[in-house]
Enzyme design. Structure first.
Site, PDB file in Angstrom:
ATOM      1  N   PRO A  62       3.852  -3.845  12.768  1.00 53.18           N
ATOM      2  CA  PRO A  62       4.629  -2.617  12.967  1.00 53.18           C
ATOM      3  C   PRO A  62       6.055  -2.826  12.451  1.00 53.18           C
ATOM      4  O   PRO A  62       6.605  -3.928  12.533  1.00 53.18           O
ATOM      5  CB  PRO A  62       4.610  -2.410  14.485  1.00 53.18           C
ATOM      6  N   LYS A  63       6.616  -1.797  11.901  1.00 46.23           N
ATOM      7  CA  LYS A  63       7.999  -1.838  11.416  1.00 46.23           C
ATOM      8  C   LYS A  63       8.910  -1.416  12.569  1.00 46.23           C
ATOM      9  O   LYS A  63       9.092  -0.239  12.846  1.00 46.23           O
ATOM     10  CB  LYS A  63       8.169  -0.924  10.212  1.00 46.23           C
ATOM     11  N   VAL A  64       9.454  -2.409  13.239  1.00 45.62           N
ATOM     12  CA  VAL A  64      10.243  -2.163  14.457  1.00 45.62           C
ATOM     13  C   VAL A  64      11.521  -1.411  14.102  1.00 45.62           C
ATOM     14  O   VAL A  64      12.223  -1.755  13.141  1.00 45.62           O
ATOM     15  CB  VAL A  64      10.566  -3.494  15.163  1.00 45.62           C
ATOM     16  N   ASP A  82       8.945   2.809  13.005  1.00 49.18           N
ATOM     17  CA  ASP A  82       8.959   3.908  12.040  1.00 49.18           C
ATOM     18  C   ASP A  82       7.988   3.696  10.888  1.00 49.18           C
ATOM     19  O   ASP A  82       8.083   4.353   9.862  1.00 49.18           O
ATOM     20  CB  ASP A  82      10.373   4.157  11.515  1.00 49.18           C
ATOM     21  N   GLY A  83       7.052   2.782  11.058  1.00 56.97           N
ATOM     22  CA  GLY A  83       6.059   2.546  10.018  1.00 56.97           C
ATOM     23  C   GLY A  83       5.442   1.174  10.196  1.00 56.97           C
ATOM     24  O   GLY A  83       5.472   0.589  11.290  1.00 56.97           O
TER      25      GLY A  83
END
Length: 556
Positions: free
Chosen positions: A123-125, A277-278
């Protein structure tokens, strides 16, 4: 991860250049300079004060809009500053932070994945990036992201954060790169969005001192170990031994775009302890950290979640006038994609809302989906430098008893009356929508609300666009009107909402009711009672009553 160093993994194509604003050079210079100032203000607030003045999605889209305009007008001199200018700080990173390129869509993701092996996804924190430097097991230094080469010394504040180990069970020199995030309880990104989490962390780290409660709210996710083992699995094993379990649990192997899509959707729709967010795609093996540079690498890329908020340019402001005279401003937009919807217009609800916002063509607005389906205006992001004049209808000219004929600026309200009349709210006449009514009105065949009662097939076939079949269809629909009950006719010609009152009697009975008698009916208050009383005595309504009586419509 740090928004300001992410680059869009695409170039502005000739197709998008075809959508360039049709501005003369002096207008382009003015608008580009205005957007540059807006971005510079956001950058300064974020990096110097730790305050996020704008949603991260809107920031990214605004910077992309600037790049597009610059490509559209290459002769315009740009004064845009590096978004990271002034943020570098005095402390050198032991290993550069690279940033990430953004893959624009599934096609770009597929193209990135297919030639590669040993791929992983995280996950893009959504937080702020930090480098942690350990020597002989002790935290030596913490450095903010800055420009990727140099950052601010966050060591003192890092020692206050329970999430950052002050000592590790390793005698080696360790460099860890990760994200400081705001702890959230079972946060589902698809439902809650970013909730300003990144700004909270940035603001906390910009303070001179942290209180214990705030410090405890900040977590750490280690997303890379630049001087660690060469292979991803070995690095994960090492991070697990050091106590960074979340890094292991949230780093998954993938071999196809289908697996990437699975994890991206899973993390988007399932609880995580932070905003994201991604996702980030990584090759397991990558160059040694000593070769890294402060720019997006070839071995990692970001794939953002679907936009929750879209930046849209206003093409035109229209004012729709409904059958009761209500004026509803509509923003016509350059189309944008939100989730699986293409949004080209949004209603502002009321004239008062438009006046408060003063939105003009060329303004840039943020659009969200209410209830995941209905587009709505979130905010005005920035305004066009040249403010165009707009012709605004005078609300004093439009009300429940205005526009019974299509003249003197009444075309919209008159057609709205006709549309209501034939709709399921009124007579429920098939094949009679706003388009057909508009054609009849523009041809001069209908200039009063009930003129269509006298149209026959011969007259209809004289109107451009109406052949024998369409004329027969309309006449059949008109004939159905004679079968409709008295109550349906009353609603069709504009009877105000009547609650649960009995309205199926006849005209004379209802017209004789006083305000007090109307108010005694269930579901009718004082205001509505006065409106109903006024309806039965309005001159234009009395004319309609006479026409319906002549046409032998029951009840009139």
């Amino acid at each position: 991860m740090q928004r300001l160093i992410a680059l869009v993994f695409c170039v502005i194509s000739s197709a998008s250049l075809a959508d360039c604003p049709e501005w003369p050079d002096n207008r382009a210079t003015e608008e580009i300079a205005g957007l540059e100032r807006q971005l510079a203000g956001w950058d300064d607030a974020y990096h110097r004060g730790g305050v996020s003045l704008v949603d991260d999605e809107i920031y990214d889209q605004s910077r992309q809009r600037l790049r597009q305009w610059q490509a559209c007008f290459p002769t315009v001199v740009s004064n845009a500053a590096d978004p990271l200018a002034g943020t570098a700080g005095p402390v050198a990173h032991p290993i550069a932070q690279t940033g990430l390129a953004k893959l624009a869509d599934a096609t770009a993701v597929r193209a990135w994945i297919e030639p590669r092996e040993d791929l992983w996804i995280q996950p893009k924190v959504d937080g702020v990036a930090v480098t942690l430097h350990y020597r002989n097991g002790h935290l030596l230094q913490a450095v903010s992201r800055g420009d990727g080469n140099h950052g601010q010394d966050w060591t003192e504040r890092a020692r206050q954060l329970p999430a950052i180990p002050q000592q590790l069970a390793s005698g080696d020199e360790l460099v860890l790169q990760g994200e400081l995030y705001w702890r959230l309880d079972a946060h589902v990104q698809a439902e809650a969005g970013g909730v300003g989490a990144r700004g909270k962390v940035a603001g906390a780290m910009a303070r001179q001192a942290l209180d214990d409660i705030t410090a405890a709210q900040i977590g750490l996710f280690v997303w890379d170990w630049p001087n660690g083992p060469a292979g991803m699995q070995a690095r994960l094993n090492g991070l697990a031994a050091l106590g960074f379990d979340a890094s292991v649990e949230l780093t998954q192997p993938i071999a196809s775009i289908q697996q990437a899509e699975h994890w991206r959707d899973h993390w988007y729709r399932h609880p995580l302890p932070f905003a994201s967010d991604g996702v980030v795609l990584r090759q397991g093996r990558r160059p040694d950290g000593t070769r890294w540079q402060a720019q997006p690498p070839h071995w990692a890329a970001a794939w953002k979640y679907p936009l929750r908020t879209a930046l849209a340019q206003v093409r035109q402001v229209q004012f729709n006038i409904g059958r009761s005279g209500r004026i509803t401003p509509i923003l016509q937009l350059d189309p944008v994609q939100l989730d699986d919807r293409r949004i080209a217009r949004v209603s502002l609800g009321s004239l008062e809302t438009w006046k408060a916002q003063d939105i003009r063509p060329g303004d840039q607005v943020a659009i969200t989906l209410a209830g995941l389906t209905i587009p709505r205006l979130d905010t005005v992001v920035w305004r066009a430098q040249q403010r165009l004049n707009i012709k605004v209808p005078n609300p004093a000219n439009y009300h429940s008893q205005s526009c019974w004929h299509p003249d003197n600026g009444c075309n919209q309200q008159f057609i709205a009356r006709l549309t209501w009349l034939s709709s399921k709210h009124g007579l429920d006449l098939p094949n009679l929508g706003p388009g057909t009514w508009r054609e009849l009105v523009e041809a001069g065949a209908v200039t009063g609300l009930l003129d269509w009662l006298h149209l026959d097939e011969a007259r209809l076939q004289q109107i451009p666009g109406f052949g024998q079949t369409s004329a027969e269809t309309l006449v059949t629909s008109y004939r159905l009107a004679h079968e409709r009950p008295f109550g349906a006719w009353l609603r069709a010609i504009g009877l105000p909402p009547s609650g649960d009152a009995e309205i199926d009697a006849n005209w004379d009975t209802l017209a004789a009711r006083s305000v007090a008698q109307w108010q005694a009916e269930p579901g009718i208050g004082a205001t509505r009672a006065r409106q109903l009383r006024a309806f039965f005595s309005a001159p234009e309504v009395l004319k309609l009553r006479q026409q319906l009586r002549t046409a032998r419509i029951a009840g009139f």
